[in-house]
Design a protein around this motif. Structure first.
Motif, mmCIF file in Angstrom:
data_model
loop_
_atom_site.group_PDB
_atom_site.id
_atom_site.type_symbol
_atom_site.label_atom_id
_atom_site.label_comp_id
_atom_site.label_asym_id
_atom_site.label_seq_id
_atom_site.Cartn_x
_atom_site.Cartn_y
_atom_site.Cartn_z
ATOM 1 N N PHE A 5 0.834 -1.206 0.000
ATOM 2 C CA PHE A 5 0.000 0.000 0.000
ATOM 3 C C PHE A 5 0.872 1.260 0.000
ATOM 4 C CE2 PHE A 5 -2.143 -3.410 2.323
ATOM 5 C CZ PHE A 5 -3.200 -3.631 1.446
ATOM 6 N N THR A 6 0.463 2.214 -0.810
ATOM 7 C CA THR A 6 1.181 3.478 -0.955
ATOM 8 C C THR A 6 0.213 4.632 -0.746
ATOM 9 O OG1 THR A 6 2.682 2.486 -2.571
ATOM 10 C CG2 THR A 6 2.600 4.885 -2.482
ATOM 11 N N SER B 136 -2.514 5.444 14.792
ATOM 12 C CA SER B 136 -1.433 5.560 13.808
ATOM 13 C C SER B 136 -1.890 6.321 12.570
ATOM 14 C CB SER B 136 -0.985 4.161 13.378
ATOM 15 O OG SER B 136 -2.046 3.509 12.680
ATOM 16 N N SER B 137 -0.922 6.664 11.719
ATOM 17 C CA SER B 137 -1.247 7.230 10.415
ATOM 18 C C SER B 137 -2.034 6.222 9.587
ATOM 19 C CB SER B 137 0.030 7.653 9.686
ATOM 20 O OG SER B 137 -0.255 8.098 8.382
ATOM 21 N N TRP B 138 -1.760 4.965 9.760
ATOM 22 C CA TRP B 138 -2.555 3.929 9.086
ATOM 23 C C TRP B 138 -4.034 4.136 9.376
ATOM 24 C CZ3 TRP B 138 -3.231 -0.238 6.003
ATOM 25 C CH2 TRP B 138 -2.104 -0.759 5.354
ATOM 26 N N LEU B 139 -4.355 4.387 10.623
ATOM 27 C CA LEU B 139 -5.753 4.579 11.017
ATOM 28 C C LEU B 139 -6.298 5.916 10.517
ATOM 29 C CD1 LEU B 139 -8.327 3.984 12.615
ATOM 30 C CD2 LEU B 139 -7.130 4.703 14.688
ATOM 31 N N TYR B 140 -5.562 6.996 10.773
ATOM 32 C CA TYR B 140 -6.080 8.323 10.436
ATOM 33 C C TYR B 140 -6.171 8.556 8.929
ATOM 34 C CZ TYR B 140 -6.332 10.063 15.194
ATOM 35 O OH TYR B 140 -6.700 10.262 16.502
ATOM 36 N N ARG C 59 -6.879 -2.576 1.487
ATOM 37 C CA ARG C 59 -6.163 -1.874 2.551
ATOM 38 C C ARG C 59 -6.968 -1.899 3.853
ATOM 39 N NH1 ARG C 59 -3.103 3.872 2.988
ATOM 40 N NH2 ARG C 59 -2.424 3.385 0.890
ATOM 41 N N LEU C 60 -8.272 -1.701 3.760
ATOM 42 C CA LEU C 60 -9.108 -1.694 4.950
ATOM 43 C C LEU C 60 -9.136 -3.070 5.609
ATOM 44 C CD1 LEU C 60 -10.902 0.131 6.680
ATOM 45 C CD2 LEU C 60 -12.811 -0.391 5.148
ATOM 46 N N GLU C 61 -9.200 -4.125 4.824
ATOM 47 C CA GLU C 61 -9.129 -5.475 5.405
ATOM 48 C C GLU C 61 -7.772 -5.703 6.064
ATOM 49 O OE1 GLU C 61 -11.610 -8.906 4.384
ATOM 50 O OE2 GLU C 61 -10.958 -8.406 2.345
ATOM 51 N N TYR C 62 -6.718 -5.223 5.427
ATOM 52 C CA TYR C 62 -5.381 -5.369 6.010
ATOM 53 C C TYR C 62 -5.305 -4.673 7.368
ATOM 54 C CZ TYR C 62 -0.258 -5.590 6.144
ATOM 55 O OH TYR C 62 1.040 -5.846 6.496
ATOM 56 N N LEU C 63 -5.922 -3.495 7.470
ATOM 57 C CA LEU C 63 -5.942 -2.777 8.744
ATOM 58 C C LEU C 63 -6.541 -3.647 9.847
ATOM 59 C CD1 LEU C 63 -5.660 0.012 10.301
ATOM 60 C CD2 LEU C 63 -8.049 0.389 9.671
ATOM 61 N N HIS C 64 -7.613 -4.356 9.540
ATOM 62 C CA HIS C 64 -8.302 -5.160 10.545
ATOM 63 C C HIS C 64 -7.617 -6.500 10.801
ATOM 64 C CE1 HIS C 64 -11.804 -2.588 11.131
ATOM 65 N NE2 HIS C 64 -11.799 -2.359 9.840
ATOM 66 N N LEU D 103 -2.769 -3.941 13.301
ATOM 67 C CA LEU D 103 -2.514 -2.502 13.341
ATOM 68 C C LEU D 103 -3.615 -1.727 14.056
ATOM 69 C CD1 LEU D 103 -1.214 -1.985 9.694
ATOM 70 C CD2 LEU D 103 0.070 -1.429 11.771
ATOM 71 N N LEU D 104 -4.779 -2.327 14.169
ATOM 72 C CA LEU D 104 -5.938 -1.602 14.692
ATOM 73 C C LEU D 104 -6.295 -2.075 16.090
ATOM 74 C CD1 LEU D 104 -8.138 0.495 13.820
ATOM 75 C CD2 LEU D 104 -9.610 -1.478 13.404
ATOM 76 N N TYR D 105 -6.589 -1.120 16.964
ATOM 77 C CA TYR D 105 -7.096 -1.397 18.308
ATOM 78 C C TYR D 105 -8.501 -0.831 18.388
ATOM 79 C CZ TYR D 105 -7.559 -1.041 23.402
ATOM 80 O OH TYR D 105 -8.000 -1.140 24.697
#
Length: 780
Positions: A539-540, A582-586, A610-615, A619-621
């Motif tokens: 992801f970029t 994180s910046s990933w979240l924001y 990307r959203l599935e990867y976040l979950h 990376l996500l709390y």
């Protein structure tokens, strides 16, 4: 107050306490007691209980925590799951069966000295009631009304028959913040009164609180005052002033009453509290509990909750007790804050309501207030009127407020979101002209201290279109961190103002604030990559810090995630450029312009990936509120089925029936409202008239509008209580085909039936571009 109210317009209710009682199984309403499914102990291993309750040593943010060993007292006001420092817990009382050798100086007075173990299997908690048994032979039970608590101390039959119980009051609070205090005792009646000055747990300033304790059930023997570990029956008052020499252990001091042996081994203690005066504290208790009727008070508390919560009905056929307990307990926690302090505000006189314990709007705007707008719009209206009145008297809308004090701002001016949300949903009885004046001031006028109100960096915001990480801001004082998260929040705050401006026919304002809402993109660095465990992800493009001259800084996109320095981004001078995430979240936070965001992230397929990867990546709390919307943002990429999938991932993995069954602390009901809204199947996008549709966790959920009396029903066809068939195959609204994956607030005010046909595989329902939620920019 933090004690629960019985007033019908208030979301509080009596005692330890309070749930959001809903009726359930439609076919057997008369047999269904929702309070059976409310478990206030859920999450108490993370410090999440409130109201009149035992105070423990160790984690005691809200008084009691299950993973503790010792009780030091019983106090009357608590804030629930606020995070950070403990709050309130003022003037605890404590009962001892007798003093050793009948010598008051051999009783235990100081906080740590009097601490006694509690019996692990003794705790009972339900709305309106809390009970615990101590190793000293005392069973303590408690219940409350709005501004008073009633305690029942029962002395074990194994204790000596000739008891001489002592009940003390301590001039301390949970965070041990008292700067001065005075306690007195009436020798003829045993009445204990006093007051103290304390500090808020997450803000500036101080507040005064007053108490009044009366007893019933035993003949008074003598009274006195105590300091440190010495007591005197010839003194009837004590004053304490923090002079810099006191340690937390020596801050304890107070008065006491000693009794002859009670005939039924039980003493009742009634405690009134007030922010106004001792006289008002006593009057509050006398008015609300004139008869010391413990069972009557407890019963009234339960009745108040049942009535309050009867607006929601669920058909729980086939649903496990655990899932019903998760739902109702989450509902209970949703309705604890803010509190109605009307009549208890000494700061100014007003005919408007006054609410307190906004802990904090940064946490609550995402789920608590949108939930209230659905199930309790009258209370939501009163809360907004209170916020507007605070603006009138203190100059700004608060982002956080507790104990009559200004609390710290964590990001943007998010009361703006509340105002827009209520405006679009036509919440009644609001002075919208003053509300608009207040949100525009947030956007245009920097306060002297933007740590506690408004926004900082407004000169840069207006001229550069972002908050620089090296911002030069001589116009106000504040903590110069969070440049990324403040930028995206300011952008969304401005979008919310634009919505109000549009509705109020202020076209120039609409265009200005809608334009400024796009400022989030000024911190999007399109070529920024991210690596995890030493390998680049695919992801970029991530939000990055930016300097005043336009050049880029760097913060690792995974920094401040559970995978890297999770606790490094808090509200302190070295708190970094994102707040509690994180910046990933924001990078996912542009809910008003998801078309533009999805385009920036490479299109719908890349966005979903990307959203599935976040979950999936760790990376996500989900215990931080910014995570809530990401669970349902799959709707914007045309994959609403995945929102349902991940909702069921977090419930019950992170939200369950254990004493650790909340992701982190509850943040004054934020986690509870996440659970309730998720399980109802309609996720609100705060600040917009948009509800994202997923299947409820029940065969049917109905919500009766307290304002219009109309009922909105979400019904599952082919409901599967094992939750394998959680994907919508098709939908009808009032009998007509409904293909949009969202609907508006009219559904709740006008009533109707949304029927969802479910299956075990993803379908094409809600996936077309015309079915997606609104966006400022069009979807590709």
């Amino acid at each position: 107050m933090r004690l629960h109210t019985l007033r019908p317009e208030n979301i509080l209710a009596a005692a330890f306490c309070g749930p959001f009682a809903f009726a359930a199984s439609v076919s057997s309403l008369n047999d269904y007691d929702v309070l059976k499914y409310v478990n206030p102990l859920i999450g108490t291993a993370n410090g999440g209980m409130a109201k009149a309750v035992a105070d423990t040593i160790g984690e005691n943010q809200a008084g009691f925590a299950f993973d503790t060993d010792y009780v030091t007292g019983f106090s009357h006001m608590h804030d629930s799951g606020t995070g950070g420092s403990p709050s309130l817990g003022n003037f605890p009382i404590f009962a001892q069966p007798s003093c050793s050798n009948d010598d008051v100086n051999q009783c235990k007075w100081q906080l740590n000295d009097r601490a006694v173990a509690w019996e692990k299997d003794s705790v009972k908690a339900r709305p309106g009631y809390f009970s615990i048994s101590l190793a000293n032979g005392v069973q303590a039970e408690m219940t409350t009304t709005n501004r008073s608590a009633l305690y029942r101390f029962t002395f074990d039959k194994g204790l000596p028959e000739a008891l001489s119980p002592v009940v003390l009051v301590d001039l301390i609070d949970l965070p041990q913040s008292r700067t001065n205090g005075t306690a007195e005792v009436d020798r003829s009646t045993g009445r204990l009164t006093g007051n103290g000055t304390f500090s808020p747990s997450f803000g500036i300033g101080s507040y005064d609180l007053h108490f009044c304790v009366d007893f019933k059930g035993a003949e008074l023997r003598d009274t006195g005052a105590w300091t440190k570990n010495r007591a005197g029956i010839t003194t009837d008052s004590v004053s304490m002033l923090a002079d810099g020499t006191n340690t937390p252990a020596s801050l304890s001091a107070g008065t006491f009453a000693r009794f002859h042996s009670p005939a039924n081994r039980t003493i009742l203690a009634r405690v009134g509290v007030s922010f106004m005066s001792v006289d008002q504290a006593c009057a509050n208790a006398q008015r609300e509990q004139p008869d010391f009727d413990f069972e009557g008070t407890r019963s009234a508390a339960e009745a108040a909750w049942r009535k309050k919560l009867s607006v929601v009905t669920v058909d729980a056929s086939g649903v496990s007790d655990d899932f019903q307990e998760i739902f109702w307990s989450g509902a209970y926690r949703s309705l604890i804050s803010p509190q109605d302090y009307t009549g208890e505000n000494p700061l100014w006189q007003s005919d408007e309501p006054y609410y307190d314990s906004y802990y904090c709007i940064w946490d609550s705007f995402r789920s608590i207030h949108p939930l209230l707008t659905i199930v309790d719009p009258v209370s939501q209206s009163r809360m907004l009127r209170s916020l507007i009145d605070i603006y009138r008297h203190e100059g700004y809308l608060p982002d956080c407020r507790m104990s009559l004090c200004k609390g710290f701002t964590q990001g943007g001016s998010n009361a703006d979101v509340l105002m827009a949300d209520a405006y679009l949903k036509k919440v009644q009885d609001i002075d919208w002209n003053t509300a608009y004046e207040a949100v525009v001031k947030d956007a245009e006028v920097e306060p002297a201290n933007w740590n506690v109100e408004g926004r900082g960096g407004l000169t840069s915001w207006k001229s550069l279109g972002y908050i620089p990480t090296d911002d030069f801001d001589p116009y106000g004082v504040g903590t110069h961190t969070r440049s990324i998260s403040r930028t995206v929040e300011y952008a969304y705050n401005d979008f919310c103002i634009s919505e109000m401006a549009k509705g109020m026919d202020k076209q120039a304002d609409y265009e200005k604030y809608a334009s400024r809402s796009g400022n989030w993109a000024h911190m999007f660095k399109a070529d920024q990559t991210s690596s995890l465990n030493g390998s680049d992800t695919t992801f970029t493009g991530f939000l990055q810090p930016r300097y005043m001259n336009g050049t880029w800084g760097y913060q690792d996109p995974i920094f401040c995630s559970p995978l890297l320095n999770f606790t490094s981004c808090y509200l302190n001078p070295d708190g970094h450029e994102t707040y509690e995430g994180s910046s990933w979240l924001y990078t996912f936070y542009a809910p008003h312009d998801m078309g533009a965001l999805i385009h920036a992230l490479g299109g719908a397929d890349k966005f979903i990936s990307r959203l599935e990867y976040l979950h999936q990546s760790g990376l996500l709390y989900v215990g931080d509120e910014q995570a809530f919307l990401t669970v349902f943002q799959f709707h914007y990429g045309g994959r609403p089925a995945l929102s349902s999938k991940y909702s069921h991932f977090y419930i019950p993995s992170q939200f369950n029936t254990t004493v650790a069954g909340i992701a982190g602390n509850d943040d004054s009901g934020a986690m509870g409202s996440f659970v309730m809204l998720s399980m109802m199947g309609l996720w609100p996008v705060p600040g917009q008239d948009v509800y994202l549709i997923t299947p409820p966790y029940f065969k049917e959920v109905s919500i009766r509008s307290p304002v219009t009396g109309k009922t909105a029903t979400i019904r599952n066809v082919n409901f599967d209580a094992s939750y394998k068939a959680v994907y919508i195959q098709g939908a009808t609204l009032n009998g007509q085909s409904w293909t949009k994956n969202w609907l508006t607030h009219d559904f709740f005010t006008q009533g109707g039936v949304l029927e969802l046909t479910l299956g075990a595989t993803e379908s094409d329902w809600g996936t077309r571009k015309e079915d997606l939620p609104p966006s400022l920019s069009s979807y590709e």
